[in-house]
Write a protein that holds these residues in place. Structure first.
Motif, PDB file in Angstrom:
ATOM      1  N   LEU A  36       4.888  -1.276   6.783  1.00  0.00           N
ATOM      2  CA  LEU A  36       4.749  -2.058   8.012  1.00  0.00           C
ATOM      3  C   LEU A  36       6.005  -2.846   8.339  1.00  0.00           C
ATOM      4  O   LEU A  36       6.440  -2.894   9.488  1.00  0.00           O
ATOM      5  CB  LEU A  36       3.562  -3.017   7.855  1.00  0.00           C
TER       6      LEU A  36
ATOM      7  N   GLY B 190       2.415  -0.599   1.254  1.00  0.00           N
ATOM      8  CA  GLY B 190       2.174  -0.421   2.689  1.00  0.00           C
ATOM      9  C   GLY B 190       2.905  -1.431   3.547  1.00  0.00           C
ATOM     10  O   GLY B 190       3.064  -1.228   4.755  1.00  0.00           O
ATOM     11  N   LEU B 191       3.373  -2.518   2.926  1.00  0.00           N
ATOM     12  CA  LEU B 191       4.138  -3.537   3.641  1.00  0.00           C
ATOM     13  C   LEU B 191       5.633  -3.365   3.446  1.00  0.00           C
ATOM     14  O   LEU B 191       6.409  -3.409   4.397  1.00  0.00           O
ATOM     15  CB  LEU B 191       3.713  -4.930   3.160  1.00  0.00           C
TER      16      LEU B 191
ATOM     17  N   LEU C 152      -0.284   1.701   4.842  1.00  0.00           N
ATOM     18  CA  LEU C 152      -1.158   0.639   4.346  1.00  0.00           C
ATOM     19  C   LEU C 152      -2.608   1.110   4.317  1.00  0.00           C
ATOM     20  O   LEU C 152      -3.356   0.796   3.378  1.00  0.00           O
ATOM     21  CB  LEU C 152      -1.021  -0.602   5.223  1.00  0.00           C
TER      22      LEU C 152
ATOM     23  N   THR D  55       0.934   0.926  10.313  1.00  0.00           N
ATOM     24  CA  THR D  55      -0.114   0.641   9.323  1.00  0.00           C
ATOM     25  C   THR D  55      -0.641   1.899   8.640  1.00  0.00           C
ATOM     26  O   THR D  55      -1.579   1.808   7.837  1.00  0.00           O
ATOM     27  CB  THR D  55      -1.287  -0.086  10.006  1.00  0.00           C
TER      28      THR D  55
END
Length: 434
Positions: free
Chosen positions: A361, A346-347, A370, A367
């Motif tokens: 992200l 998610g990052l 994430l 987001t």
């Protein structure tokens, strides 16, 4: 179903990958076996080996269909027809799309994941579990937990045209898990936590020395795991292609960075980098990169691995603070690294390295991804923990799960298997130990 000509190159790669992943379970047996005391090394290794026997049979009878069947059109489970894989011999895999390999190759590849997942759990209850009860646990847990969770995560359904039927819940919601961060490692880590609670602490824990009896075995096991993991991750591309190459290089660099990260923590905290730390750090990196290996750039894989090594080195000591005898750090490595690796997508997720990926992200994706990863982590972890608690207590209250105190103290190898790992005999001449 549409037809596709089988590609011999892709099929050959998948056959090799399947063998590589199977090798990981004996590798795990060496890794875990070296970490326990001499009197329980055979039992520890046998806990991995019996997983091969039990899960392989169940997979043929109903496991593959329960995990990847689509006829029931359920997001929570596949199908059960007890066909013994007879209906798929001449079929092609259609797990969300056509792949140019025989479906039996896909079934065999996924079987190896199903085998190693319960084997991973065994490290949390080393030295104190009845072997027969463990075998029963593997059968029940695989049926109730692993096969359904594999469906949630890995089953992309049967696709005909634009119509997809039978996709798993998390797969349908957009969870990114290329090779098993949730289905394998979070699943096993949460189960290990539950079983450590059910069976309680080993006799003499924190009072007696319980150091690894053979660090060379630990190093050998970690090497075999590292080697086999290339099939685990790169093989999940289901083809010999660019995505497999990305997964392979990410697996290598993340593992190397995690090894260095763990040793760095040891050097700072204890003054000495250890071989046990190197082996454990490597496994932490392998776990962390597993879900992300085909969705992130190599530079991000290095970061993911480095953080995994640091996090898991610190987390492995928390069991003493919480008074939890997770014997071989299944929670501290597999659960922690599995959570980190799954959330890291998610990052660091980047559609530029994989067209089916989603930007995370740090790539301007916000987001949303994430959040999906967090939901997947929570759902699998909570379900596995609760279900394992129920299964574990049920076995303990019926046939008994933990060996008697005197058996544990004397040595579980001799009592459970009528064998010892090392035969020590005295010479009649010099009295030396051979």
């Amino acid at each position: 179903m549409d037809e596709m000509v089988i590609n011999s190159g892709d099929t050959a790669w998948m056959l090799a990958s399947t063998a590589l992943v199977l090798l990981m379970t004996p590798g795990l047996a060496f890794f875990y076996g070296g970490m326990v005391r001499t009197k329980s090394v055979l039992n520890m290794m046998m806990m991995s080996m019996i997983s091969i026997g039990v899960v392989s049979v169940l997979w043929v009878i109903y496991g593959f269909e329960l995990a990847f069947g689509y006829e029931a059109n359920s997001p929570w489970y596949g199908s059960i027809s007890f066909s013994g894989l007879g209906g798929v011999v001449n079929d092609f895999t259609n797990n969300g799309g056509l792949y140019p390999i025989p479906v039996l190759v896909f079934a065999a590849f996924q079987l190896m994941f199903a085998i190693i997942t319960p084997a991973l759990i065994s490290g949390a209850i080393a030295d104190r579990a009845k072997f027969t009860s463990w075998a029963v646990f593997v059968a029940i847990w695989s049926t109730v937990v692993y096969f359904p969770v594999a469906h949630w995560v890995f089953a992309f359904g049967n696709k005909v045209g634009d119509t997809v039927t039978g996709a798993g819940y998390l797969a349908g919601k957009g969870l990114q898990d290329f090779a098993g961060g949730t289905a394998v490692h979070i699943n096993a880590g949460a189960a290990g936590l539950a079983l450590a609670i059910v069976l309680g602490k080993r006799v003499g824990w924190r009072k007696e020395s319980m150091r690894p009896h053979s660090l060379p075995l630990v190093m050998l096991g970690s090497g075999l795991l590292w080697f086999g993991w290339f099939g685990f991750n790169a093989g999940s591309a289901l083809a010999a292609n660019a995505i497999a190459a990305l997964a392979l290089i990410n697996t290598q660099v993340a593992t190397a960075a995690a090894l260095a990260g763990w040793l760095l923590v040891e050097k700072i905290r204890q003054g000495h980098p250890t071989s046990l730390g190197a082996a454990s750090g490597a496994v932490a990196g392998l776990v962390a990169i597993t879900p992300a290996c085909a969705f992130v750039a190599p530079w991000a894989a290095v970061v993911i691995g480095l953080i995994a090594g640091i996090l898991c080195s610190l987390a492995s000591g928390l069991k003493y603070r919480f008074n939890l005898d997770d014997s071989l750090d299944v929670v501290g490595v597999h659960l922690v690294a599995g959570i980190w690796g799954s959330l890291a997508i998610g990052l660091f997720g980047a559609s530029s390295v994989n067209s089916v990926g989603v930007d995370g992200l740090f790539y301007g994706g916000g987001t949303e991804l994430l959040a999906k990863q967090t939901i997947g982590v929570a759902l699998v972890g909570v379900y596995s923990f609760i279900a394992t608690l129920i299964i574990g207590y049920a076995i303990e209250k019926t046939i008994g799960f933990r060996v008697k105190r005197d058996v544990e103290v004397a040595g579980i190898d001799l009592n459970e298997h009528a064998e010892t790992a090392y035969e020590m005999t005295s010479s009649s001449r010099g009295g030396s130990i051979l």
